[in-house]
Scaffold this active site. Structure first.
Site, PDB file in Angstrom:
ATOM      1  N   GLU A 182       0.814  -1.220   0.000  1.00 47.42           N
ATOM      2  CA  GLU A 182       0.000   0.000   0.000  1.00 47.42           C
ATOM      3  C   GLU A 182       0.848   1.271   0.000  1.00 47.42           C
ATOM      4  O   GLU A 182       0.479   2.275   0.602  1.00 47.42           O
ATOM      5  CB  GLU A 182      -0.928   0.021   1.221  1.00 47.42           C
ATOM      6  CG  GLU A 182      -1.929  -1.109   1.226  1.00 47.42           C
ATOM      7  CD  GLU A 182      -3.032  -0.920   2.251  1.00 47.42           C
ATOM      8  OE1 GLU A 182      -2.741  -0.456   3.356  1.00 47.42           O
ATOM      9  OE2 GLU A 182      -4.185  -1.227   1.919  1.00 47.42           O
ATOM     10  N   GLU A 251      -7.035  -6.973  -1.374  1.00 45.93           N
ATOM     11  CA  GLU A 251      -7.707  -6.854  -0.081  1.00 45.93           C
ATOM     12  C   GLU A 251      -9.154  -6.494  -0.275  1.00 45.93           C
ATOM     13  O   GLU A 251      -9.501  -5.364  -0.571  1.00 45.93           O
ATOM     14  CB  GLU A 251      -7.046  -5.776   0.792  1.00 45.93           C
ATOM     15  CG  GLU A 251      -5.740  -6.228   1.343  1.00 45.93           C
ATOM     16  CD  GLU A 251      -5.236  -5.319   2.447  1.00 45.93           C
ATOM     17  OE1 GLU A 251      -6.020  -4.502   2.971  1.00 45.93           O
ATOM     18  OE2 GLU A 251      -4.045  -5.438   2.757  1.00 45.93           O
TER      19      GLU A 251
HETATM   20  C1  LIG Z   1      -5.750   1.995   2.998  1.00 45.65           C
HETATM   21  C2  LIG Z   1      -5.911   1.213   4.226  1.00 45.65           C
HETATM   22  O1  LIG Z   1      -6.328   1.695   5.251  1.00 45.65           O
HETATM   23  N1  LIG Z   1      -5.556  -0.042   4.131  1.00 45.65           N
HETATM   24  C3  LIG Z   1      -5.692  -0.961   5.183  1.00 45.65           C
HETATM   25  C4  LIG Z   1      -7.060  -1.486   5.095  1.00 45.65           C
HETATM   26  O2  LIG Z   1      -7.297  -2.405   6.046  1.00 45.65           O
HETATM   27  C5  LIG Z   1      -6.396  -3.456   6.095  1.00 45.65           C
HETATM   28  C6  LIG Z   1      -6.733  -4.302   7.200  1.00 45.65           C
HETATM   29  O3  LIG Z   1      -7.868  -4.001   7.824  1.00 45.65           O
HETATM   30  C7  LIG Z   1      -4.991  -2.983   6.253  1.00 45.65           C
HETATM   31  O4  LIG Z   1      -4.085  -4.017   6.320  1.00 45.65           O
HETATM   32  C8  LIG Z   1      -4.748  -2.131   5.092  1.00 45.65           C
HETATM   33  O5  LIG Z   1      -3.433  -1.802   5.042  1.00 45.65           O
END
Ligand SMILES: CC(=O)N[C@H]1CO[C@H](CO)[C@@H](O)[C@@H]1O
Ligand SMILES: *[C@@H]1O[C@H](CO)[C@@H](O)[C@H](O)[C@H]1NC(C)=O
Length: 842
Positions: A182, A251
């Site tokens: 990310e 994700e």
């Molecule tokens: C953009 C962000 O907040 N990403 C997170 C979203 O949620 C997951 C887990 O709940 C995280 O691991 C991400 O990095």
């Protein structure tokens, strides 16, 4: 489109390894990941190995496979593996190789997200806190000190997996790997150096020559050949910027995590299925559920700060590994349908026919060699989508995708849930060696207790151990290196009580801290305790010191500063300070104005960790602890409690109810089962009784557990329990509370509800060896209402109940076809959309 793995190299590897196992050739094109040249539809789920235990892994993986997944994804948790620089731990829950081998044994693919920055609501996003002590380091950017540490760790992981031949190119299950995580969300904040870092990540990854594709999620500009991927609640509208990489969703959030002080978030099965079906409708080929099993943040691994020990995530497998029904079952049906259409979806031509400008209502037809599959999709939040297709009129409900085999036979609808709803209960366990004690109460627990000694600069315990001295206040990360939540911050000050200002006025202690919990003591007397909140960790502590606590001359000032998880997300999150950074002041409230004595730059002594932990109290049998039985304190801060309990029989997961306690940490047989904070409640008003799923999900949509302790139950995995004899439970209570209400329970299915549509084959199941004992409701026809308030209408087959009773009572599970053949022909019905509703007790 490029082959990552020339076939000559494949042959070479097979020869050089002299191995019997087959290497897979993993490549990709603009449509999908290809395995041995064939495009593959991949449905993956995240299971983080340290959030469960080796005994749980095989059954978690088995239930994931039974749920229709063909891949398991995990991050790698750097700070768990390297808690101290160059001292590695891959034992127990950290046995990454064993976890990947368990995946391999069940013939699933694995996706390895090395990071090693992982976010994941994991303390410090997975970074070892000691990194911050390395001179000149800057994290997640083009910094040599950082890159050197990152390379050492990623190389170690890659080599370890190579040694066990776990990469697909060696015949192993790992088909994809990820570096960083990310970074696209924060790259702007690192300027030019950020881009250089991304390039370096790519070069490092490719340098390992793994011959499998690499992904970088949330990295739209990922340099070729890295594959960029999407993270989010919905990724149907997302498309890769590169036209040579497939549409990958790393994700897909199945629910959400929880902070201390918030309610339980839920994401409905209908909405989750809708997001997945639409992703595959619009060209997706690989998606991963984050999380498929959330599990538990054991020890001090929860991040945040202020993230709970439970990381249930409302995932398809619950925190303890039970099926979270109907979510698990509803998605399973979807996965089986999608996988049955793999060839058509991945090789076919796709034609989208949008019925409006935004594609809110759309019809997608895939066709391949005379075979077809259709997706009818309605993303409107209130209107039914009615249209004609090939001479038939369809009505697609709001927020629904319907999948049709051959474009005429409905095989799945995201808003028709046929799977059972399981109502989980906390049952009284049957202890070993005793017969069923029925409704009788378990015997009360016997408690012992001892106190944590309050340190001061001259304390013997302090002088015996290692400590740190500094004449300025330090960031808690630097002082502890992340090795404990707890840090004693100590100094002394002189007061001349003959001086009227200090002798006669009210004296106030004022401390500015960056969080998260502060306990203040003067000469061993407790002055007060205060903590911050999720949104503002820092606070100013200000309390009067009683005159009789002070002495003429030297006075001891002691703080216990505790962290509740390090932050894990945000640009430069590693630079946020934590702990007491001052100013620290004594203020004499006198007539004629306050007199302040700033003691921030006194000589400070730092002692990491609790004295009790250093003496081994948490293991229950420490010889150094003077455990007492009588005069047990209640509501006193910094107290250790200890009890013993028998191992509950059976296989259902075990939990401990810590209701009545404040905040602290718990250990079972020396295993740290996590932080607890049973005294903090969820807000009264953030819950909604009817959870309407027909709109874009938001974590506050469907909350439960309002006005109750945020987390009352704490998981004790069965591998932490002894097979014979008693188990120790040890609590370190930080705020004050009473252990009187502590209880052990097992988690199982209490009752099940079903609301299935005609022409389905359905199964009702109990769990853990329990059997159906009662059918509370059963109706085939047009029943109304929902679970626990179903009712008959005139359209009802009268023999339904008898048929269900005959099939289910006394059984662990029962299966039948929902049809008129099973339940009898119906009369008096306005519609033919027959359904079966059942409520049964296990
Ligand atoms: C953009 C962000 O907040 N990403 C997170 C979203 O949620 C997951 C887990 O709940 C995280 O691991 C991400 O990095
Ligand atoms: C923290 O760890 C780093 C890296 O190993 C080391 O250099 C430093 O001395 C440690 N600090 C403390 C307070 O132990």
């Amino acid at each position: 489109m490029r082959a990552m793995f020339p076939s000559s190299a494949l042959v070479l590897i097979l020869i050089t390894l002299g191995s019997v196992c087959f290497a897979f050739d993993v490549t990709y094109d603009n449509r999908a990941i290809k395995i041995d040249g064939e495009r593959k539809l991949i449905i993956s789920g995240s299971i983080h190995y340290p959030r469960s235990t080796p005994q749980m892994w095989p059954s978690l993986i088995k239930n994931a496979k039974a749920g229709g997944l063909n891949a398991i994804e995990t991050y790698v948790f750097w700070n768990a593996h390297e808690p101290v620089q160059r001292q590695y731990d891959f034992s127990g829950r950290l046995d990454l190789v064993r976890f990947i081998q368990d995946i391999q044994r069940q013939n699933l693919y694995a996706i390895l997200r090395i990071g090693p920055y992982v976010c994941a609501e994991w303390s410090f996003g997975g970074f070892p806190v000691w990194l911050k002590s390395l001179p000149g380091i800057e994290l997640r950017t083009n910094n040599d000190v950082y890159k050197n540490e990152m390379r050492i760790f990623t190389t170690l992981i890659v080599n370890m997996l190579k040694k066990h031949r776990l990469f697909a190119s060696q015949g192993g299950p790992v088909i994809l790997a990820q570096i960083e995580n990310e970074y696209g969300n924060v790259e702007w904040a690192y300027g030019d150096a950020g881009w250089k870092y991304v390039e370096w990540c790519k070069d490092t990854a490719l340098g390992y020559k793994l011959d499998i594709p690499w992904i970088m999620c949330q990295q739209d500009n990922a340099p070729s050949p890295m594959i960029s991927a999407c993270n989010g609640w919905y990724c149907d509208q997302w498309n890769p910027k590169s036209n040579s990489t497939p549409k990958i969703w790393t994700e897909n959030w199945t629910g959400w995590f929880k902070d201390w002080g918030s309610a339980d978030p839920h994401r409905t099965a209908e909405d989750l299925a809708f997001s997945v079906a639409r992703f595959y409708q619009l060209g997706g080929s690989l998606q991963n559920y984050y999380m498929y099993h959330g599990g538990t943040n054991f020890g001090e691994s929860a991040g945040g700060p202020y993230i709970t020990t439970s990381y249930d995530y409302d995932a398809p497998l619950d925190e303890y590994g039970n099926l979270n029904q109907p979510k698990w079952g509803h998605l399973k049906e979807l996965h089986l349908v999608l996988r049955s259409m793999e060839k058509i979806l991945l090789y076919g031509d796709r034609v989208d026919n949008n019925h409006d400008k935004w594609g809110t209502r759309s019809v997608t037809v895939y066709s391949y060699r005379g075979q077809r599959a259709c997706f009818f999709s309605n993303a409107d939040t209130s209107q039914v989508f009615t249209f004609d297709f090939e001479g038939v009129t369809y009505h697609i409900p709001p927020w629904t995708t319907t999948i049709l085999e051959g474009c005429y036979k409905e095989v799945y609808s995201t808003s028709k849930v046929n799977a059972q709803t399981s109502i989980m209960i906390k049952a009284d366990p049957e202890p070993e060696g005793e017969d069923d004690y029925g409704s009788e109460e378990a015997p009360p627990l016997e408690w012992q207790w001892t106190t944590e000694s309050v340190m001061n600069v001259d304390h013997q315990g302090l002088l015996a151990g290692t400590h740190l001295a500094s004449n300025k206040l330090l960031d808690q990360k630097i002082a502890t290196n992340g090795t404990s939540d707890h840090l004693w911050v100590l100094t002394s000050f002189d007061i001349n009580m003959k001086d009227p200002v200090w002798g006669k006025s009210k004296i106030v202690l004022q401390v500015k801290t960056e969080g998260h919990v502060l306990h203040a003591y003067v000469n061993g007397f407790h002055i007060g305790t205060q903590y911050g909140e999720t949104s503002h960790f820092s606070f100013v502590f200000e309390r009067a010191i009683k005159a009789n606590f002070l002495k003429d001359g030297k006075n001891y000032l002691s703080f216990l500063s505790s962290t509740v998880g390090y932050p894990n997300y945000g640009d430069h999150f590693d630079t946020w300070n934590v702990g007491i950074l001052g100013p620290v002041k004594l203020i004499a409230k006198a007539f004629g104005g306050d007199v302040k004595k700033d003691i921030s730059s006194s000589q400070w002594i730092y002692k990491t960790g609790l004295q009790g932990a250093q003496l081994g109290f948490q293991s229950g049998n420490s010889r150094h602890a003077r455990w007492q039985v009588n005069r047990r304190p209640s509501n006193k801060e910094l107290v250790w409690y200890k009890t013993t309990f028998p191992t509950p029989l059976g296989t259902d997961p075990v939990v401990v109810d810590l209701q009545g306690l404040g905040k602290g940490a718990a250990w079972v047989n020396g295993y740290h089962i996590g932080r607890y904070w049973a005294s903090v409640n969820s807000p009264e008003d953030k819950c909604s009784i009817d959870c309407n799923y027909a709109h874009s999900y938001h974590p506050e949509d469907c909350n439960t557990n309002c006005g109750k302790p945020t987390q009352r139950w704490y998981h004790i995995p069965r591998d932490f329990l002894r097979n014979d004899g008693e188990n120790d439970l040890v609590l370190f209570e930080e705020l004050g509370g009473t252990p009187e209400l502590v209880k052990f329970k097992t988690v199982t299915v209490g009752s099940v509800c079903l609301h299935a549509y005609n022409h389905q084959t359905v199964t009702l199941s109990c769990q853990g060896g329990r059997r159906f004992s009662d059918i509370k409701f059963a109706s085939f026809g047009l029943p109304e209402g929902g679970c626990s308030h179903f009712r008959n209408t005139r359209c009802h087959a009268p023999r339904t109940r008898q048929i269900i009773e005959d099939a289910c009572i006394g059984q662990k599970s029962c299966t039948f076809d929902v049809s008129q053949e099973t339940f009898g022909v119906l009369e008096d019905c306005k519609s033919q959309d027959y359904r079966l509703a059942v409520e049964a007790v296990c």
